[in-house]
Enzyme design. Structure first.
Site, PDB file in Angstrom:
ATOM      1  N   ARG A  22       0.563  -1.279  -0.265  1.00 25.24           N
ATOM      2  CA  ARG A  22       0.038   0.034  -0.141  1.00 25.24           C
ATOM      3  C   ARG A  22       1.135   1.584   0.045  1.00 25.24           C
ATOM      4  NH1 ARG A  22      -5.610  -1.279   2.309  1.00 25.24           N
ATOM      5  NH2 ARG A  22      -5.471   0.872   2.464  1.00 25.24           N
ATOM      6  N   TYR A  79       0.747   4.633  -2.846  1.00 20.11           N
ATOM      7  CA  TYR A  79      -0.043   4.535  -2.552  1.00 20.11           C
ATOM      8  C   TYR A  79      -0.175   6.122  -1.395  1.00 20.11           C
ATOM      9  CZ  TYR A  79      -4.507   6.692  -2.097  1.00 20.11           C
ATOM     10  OH  TYR A  79      -6.367   7.617  -2.106  1.00 20.11           O
ATOM     11  N   GLU A  88       2.697   6.859   0.823  1.00 21.11           N
ATOM     12  CA  GLU A  88       3.662   6.729   1.250  1.00 21.11           C
ATOM     13  C   GLU A  88       3.767   8.281  -0.003  1.00 21.11           C
ATOM     14  OE1 GLU A  88       5.495   7.672   3.505  1.00 21.11           O
ATOM     15  OE2 GLU A  88       6.108   5.400   4.206  1.00 21.11           O
ATOM     16  N   LYS A 117       1.236   9.691  -1.101  1.00 20.80           N
ATOM     17  CA  LYS A 117       0.026  10.587  -0.920  1.00 20.80           C
ATOM     18  C   LYS A 117       0.725  11.630   0.601  1.00 20.80           C
ATOM     19  CE  LYS A 117      -3.796  10.535  -2.838  1.00 20.80           C
ATOM     20  NZ  LYS A 117      -4.599  12.045  -3.714  1.00 20.80           N
ATOM     21  N   SER A 132     -18.862  -0.748  -3.690  1.00 22.36           N
ATOM     22  CA  SER A 132     -19.408  -1.272  -4.763  1.00 22.36           C
ATOM     23  C   SER A 132     -19.056  -2.790  -4.839  1.00 22.36           C
ATOM     24  CB  SER A 132     -18.051   0.111  -6.157  1.00 22.36           C
ATOM     25  OG  SER A 132     -16.652  -0.250  -5.557  1.00 22.36           O
ATOM     26  N   ARG A 192      -6.878  -2.202  10.644  1.00 21.08           N
ATOM     27  CA  ARG A 192      -8.030  -2.114  11.170  1.00 21.08           C
ATOM     28  C   ARG A 192      -9.398  -1.739  11.991  1.00 21.08           C
ATOM     29  NH1 ARG A 192      -3.909  -4.525  15.615  1.00 21.08           N
ATOM     30  NH2 ARG A 192      -2.456  -2.595  14.543  1.00 21.08           N
ATOM     31  N   ARG A 206     -10.594   3.014  11.031  1.00 21.41           N
ATOM     32  CA  ARG A 206     -10.603   4.258  10.736  1.00 21.41           C
ATOM     33  C   ARG A 206     -11.897   5.081  10.902  1.00 21.41           C
ATOM     34  NH1 ARG A 206      -8.227   3.868   5.724  1.00 21.41           N
ATOM     35  NH2 ARG A 206      -6.023   3.867   5.949  1.00 21.41           N
TER      36      ARG A 206
HETATM   37  P1  NAD Z   1     -11.261   7.728  -9.020  1.00 20.19           P
HETATM   38  O1  NAD Z   1     -10.131   6.341  -9.540  1.00 20.19           O
HETATM   39  O2  NAD Z   1     -12.366   7.267  -9.506  1.00 20.19           O
HETATM   40  O3  NAD Z   1     -10.501   8.770  -9.487  1.00 20.19           O
HETATM   41  C1  NAD Z   1      -9.377   9.176 -10.421  1.00 20.19           C
HETATM   42  C2  NAD Z   1      -9.468   9.481 -11.512  1.00 20.19           C
HETATM   43  O4  NAD Z   1      -7.789  10.782 -11.412  1.00 20.19           O
HETATM   44  C3  NAD Z   1      -9.394   8.953 -12.488  1.00 20.19           C
HETATM   45  O5  NAD Z   1     -10.194   9.778 -13.628  1.00 20.19           O
HETATM   46  C4  NAD Z   1      -8.437   8.473 -13.411  1.00 20.19           C
HETATM   47  O6  NAD Z   1      -8.265   8.223 -14.530  1.00 20.19           O
HETATM   48  C5  NAD Z   1      -7.023   9.635 -13.097  1.00 20.19           C
HETATM   49  N1  NAD Z   1      -5.593   9.879 -13.150  1.00 20.19           N
HETATM   50  C6  NAD Z   1      -5.085   8.710 -12.665  1.00 20.19           C
HETATM   51  N2  NAD Z   1      -4.054   8.254 -12.303  1.00 20.19           N
HETATM   52  C7  NAD Z   1      -3.610  10.287 -12.868  1.00 20.19           C
HETATM   53  C8  NAD Z   1      -2.667  10.300 -14.073  1.00 20.19           C
HETATM   54  N3  NAD Z   1      -1.460  10.308 -13.676  1.00 20.19           N
HETATM   55  N4  NAD Z   1      -2.429  11.914 -14.543  1.00 20.19           N
HETATM   56  C9  NAD Z   1      -4.328  11.686 -14.914  1.00 20.19           C
HETATM   57  N5  NAD Z   1      -5.171  11.443 -14.317  1.00 20.19           N
HETATM   58  C10 NAD Z   1      -4.716  10.711 -13.286  1.00 20.19           C
HETATM   59  O7  NAD Z   1     -10.745   7.700  -7.840  1.00 20.19           O
HETATM   60  P2  NAD Z   1     -12.182   8.852  -6.260  1.00 20.19           P
HETATM   61  O8  NAD Z   1     -12.180   7.946  -5.451  1.00 20.19           O
HETATM   62  O9  NAD Z   1     -12.261   9.752  -7.452  1.00 20.19           O
HETATM   63  O10 NAD Z   1     -10.454   9.855  -6.502  1.00 20.19           O
HETATM   64  C11 NAD Z   1      -9.803  11.029  -6.192  1.00 20.19           C
HETATM   65  C12 NAD Z   1      -9.066  11.552  -5.130  1.00 20.19           C
HETATM   66  O11 NAD Z   1      -9.468  11.430  -4.050  1.00 20.19           O
HETATM   67  C13 NAD Z   1      -8.142  10.000  -5.561  1.00 20.19           C
HETATM   68  O12 NAD Z   1      -6.735  11.318  -5.577  1.00 20.19           O
HETATM   69  C14 NAD Z   1      -8.281   9.570  -4.043  1.00 20.19           C
HETATM   70  O13 NAD Z   1      -6.807   9.440  -3.660  1.00 20.19           O
HETATM   71  C15 NAD Z   1      -8.584  10.846  -3.077  1.00 20.19           C
HETATM   72  N6  NAD Z   1      -8.910   9.784  -2.074  1.00 20.19           N
HETATM   73  C16 NAD Z   1     -10.095   9.763  -2.425  1.00 20.19           C
HETATM   74  C17 NAD Z   1     -10.883   8.656  -1.225  1.00 20.19           C
HETATM   75  C18 NAD Z   1     -11.661   8.480  -1.993  1.00 20.19           C
HETATM   76  O14 NAD Z   1     -12.720   7.368  -0.765  1.00 20.19           O
HETATM   77  N7  NAD Z   1     -13.190   8.157  -3.383  1.00 20.19           N
HETATM   78  C19 NAD Z   1     -10.263   8.281  -0.090  1.00 20.19           C
HETATM   79  C20 NAD Z   1      -9.028   8.796  -0.226  1.00 20.19           C
HETATM   80  C21 NAD Z   1      -8.671   9.860  -0.974  1.00 20.19           C
HETATM   81  N1  UDP Z   2     -12.320  -5.379   1.653  1.00 16.46           N
HETATM   82  C1  UDP Z   2     -13.682  -6.132   2.112  1.00 16.46           C
HETATM   83  N2  UDP Z   2     -14.571  -7.107   0.628  1.00 16.46           N
HETATM   84  C2  UDP Z   2     -13.970  -6.283  -0.803  1.00 16.46           C
HETATM   85  C3  UDP Z   2     -13.298  -5.686  -0.443  1.00 16.46           C
HETATM   86  C4  UDP Z   2     -13.088  -4.824   0.729  1.00 16.46           C
HETATM   87  O1  UDP Z   2     -13.958  -7.234   2.726  1.00 16.46           O
HETATM   88  O2  UDP Z   2     -14.460  -6.846  -1.723  1.00 16.46           O
HETATM   89  C5  UDP Z   2     -12.617  -4.862   2.861  1.00 16.46           C
HETATM   90  C6  UDP Z   2     -11.114  -4.321   2.474  1.00 16.46           C
HETATM   91  O3  UDP Z   2     -10.216  -5.411   3.443  1.00 16.46           O
HETATM   92  C7  UDP Z   2     -10.845  -3.133   3.544  1.00 16.46           C
HETATM   93  C8  UDP Z   2     -12.525  -2.307   3.307  1.00 16.46           C
HETATM   94  O4  UDP Z   2     -13.005  -3.514   3.441  1.00 16.46           O
HETATM   95  O5  UDP Z   2     -10.781  -3.569   5.149  1.00 16.46           O
HETATM   96  C9  UDP Z   2     -12.318  -1.021   2.832  1.00 16.46           C
HETATM   97  O6  UDP Z   2     -11.583  -1.260   1.572  1.00 16.46           O
HETATM   98  P1  UDP Z   2     -11.774  -0.168   0.081  1.00 16.46           P
HETATM   99  O7  UDP Z   2     -11.267  -1.132  -1.084  1.00 16.46           O
HETATM  100  O8  UDP Z   2     -12.679  -0.188   0.211  1.00 16.46           O
HETATM  101  O9  UDP Z   2     -10.985   0.757   1.261  1.00 16.46           O
HETATM  102  P2  UDP Z   2      -9.436   0.514   2.263  1.00 16.46           P
HETATM  103  O10 UDP Z   2      -9.146   0.167   2.437  1.00 16.46           O
HETATM  104  O11 UDP Z   2      -8.824   1.508   0.961  1.00 16.46           O
HETATM  105  O12 UDP Z   2      -9.865   1.845   3.240  1.00 16.46           O
END
Ligand code: NAD
Ligand code: UDP
Ligand code: UDP
Length: 312
Positions: free
Chosen positions: A140, A143, A145, A147, A187, A273, A275
């Site tokens: 992980r 992602y 590090e 960020k 999802s 574990r 969040r």
């Molecule tokens: P997502 O994967 O749906 O969207 C990311 C978008 O960035 C995509 O459209 C992808 O094509 C584009 N992308 C990836 N690498 C690229 C690059 N090198 N150049 C240009 N475009 C690029 O994910 P999301 O959930 O919409 O996340 C958006 C942002 O929010 C991300 O930075 C993610 O780390 C951050 N974030 C999301 C969540 C969440 O729960 N959804 C939580 C924490 C942080």
């Molecule tokens: N997870 C799960 N089943 C799945 C996908 C994810 O049990 O089909 C768990 C995963 O191990 C994690 C939590 O759900 O503990 C959230 O996972 P996600 O990938 O959505 O986000 P993140 O781990 O980055 O918070």
């Protein structure tokens, strides 16, 4: 205003494009379509205030804008681990290029950081003052590090070049337009339930997450971007309602009425574990807090996937 959104064709980015157009701004969406999809923004293509640019943020970008939302980066473990070196480049070189752009333009810049900066946290709930417990060499790390390094760059550009920065630490967010094969838990569970497939719980499902509905989060983005000039963040944005993964699976089964059964799969390496955001800072600085409860948000998300799967 003219506003650049990197990663604008992704899940969060497409909702932000829609929101900012609705607020009367011009939006420039830059995306390399790694996890983003044209279908997320197709309904915006005829809007004269919307412009789409195929661009990878690891390359320099020269445009003229007033604000930048830097969202480009795959967010699902499956996708960010697919090409971990490019994930790191996206976070680090992407941040550097967007900060260079902000510096040249004198534009304000927002960073989509993450609760992953806290790693597998020993402090619960997590306040912004907690420095985190992150493995620097695990699967992980590209992602987490990446960020963390991006946050460092944001604060150094702020201190060294007086750039106006807004850093949001986003906790798990869900809603319509998450890619159905994105691999994230909400999802996955909804699609599995709607298709009558087994629900894949990793580990025993006792790990917790706090799930924020997308509309609440996007409000938080806009509040933070337009907050006072003294507010740089980092600010946690998320919903403090905390659920085990198993509880989430049971809610999804109840709300879909699905006959699906839970199956237990191995827990991925370094899976945090617990969040839960401490959102006192967002409440006091931004007057923001989430309004949409998990069941309501899940109902809206289920309705989206029902339509999507019927159309497919
Ligand atoms: P997502 O994967 O749906 O969207 C990311 C978008 O960035 C995509 O459209 C992808 O094509 C584009 N992308 C990836 N690498 C690229 C690059 N090198 N150049 C240009 N475009 C690029 O994910 P999301 O959930 O919409 O996340 C958006 C942002 O929010 C991300 O930075 C993610 O780390 C951050 N974030 C999301 C969540 C969440 O729960 N959804 C939580 C924490 C942080
Ligand atoms: N997870 C799960 N089943 C799945 C996908 C994810 O049990 O089909 C768990 C995963 O191990 C994690 C939590 O759900 O503990 C959230 O996972 P996600 O990938 O959505 O986000 P993140 O781990 O980055 O918070
Ligand atoms: N950059 C960019 N667009 C601009 C200005 C800069 O993409 O309009 C990139 C530039 O190519 C560089 C990065 O942003 O790689 C950092 O720029 P900065 O001016 O801070 O650093 P320097 O160019 O001095 O290394």
């Amino acid at each position: 205003m003219r506003i650049l959104i990197t990663g604008g064709a992704g899940f969060l980015g497409s909702h932000l494009c829609e929101r900012l157009l609705g607020d009367g701004h011009e939006v420039l969406c830059a995306d390399n379509f790694f996890t983003g999809r044209k279908s997320n923004i197709r309904h915006l293509m005829n809007n004269p205030d919307f412009e789409l640019l195929r661009h990878d943020v690891t390359e320099p970008l020269s445009v003229e804008v007033d604000q930048i939302y830097n969202l480009a980066c795959p967010a699902s473990p499956v996708h960010y681990q697919h090409d971990p070196i490019h994930t790191m480049k996206t976070s680090v070189l992407g941040a550097m290029n967007m900060l260079g752009l902000a510096k040249r333009l004198g534009a304000q810049i927002f960073q989509a950081s993450t609760s992953e900066v806290y790693g597998d946290p020993e402090v619960h709930p997590q306040p912004e003052s907690y420095w985190g417990k992150v493995n620097p060499v695990g699967i992980r790390s590209c992602y987490d590090e990446g960020k963390r390094c991006a946050e460092t760059l944001f604060f150094d550009y702020h201190r060294q070049h007086d750039i106006s920065i807004k850093v949001a630490r986003i906790f798990n967010t869900y809603g319509p337009r998450m890619n159905p094969d994105d691999g994230r838990v909400v999802s996955n569970f909804i699609v599995q339930a709607l298709q009558g497939q087994d629900i894949t719980v990793y580990g025993e499902g006792q790990q917790t997450r706090s799930f924020c509905y997308v509309d609440d989060l996007i409000d938080g983005f806009v509040c933070l971007m337009n907050s006072g000039s003294d507010v740089t963040g980092p600010v946690n944005l998320g919903n403090p309602g905390e659920f085990t993964v198993r509880e989430l699976a049971e809610h999804v089964i109840d709300l879909t009425g699905s006959p699906s059964k839970l199956v237990f799969k191995p827990l991925p390496e370094d899976d945090p574990r617990q969040r839960k955001p401490n959102i006192s800072k967002a409440k006091s600085l931004l007057n923001w807090q989430p309004e949409i409860k998990l069941d309501e948000g899940l109902k809206r998300t289920i309705a989206y996937y029902e339509k999507l799967l019927t159309a497919a």
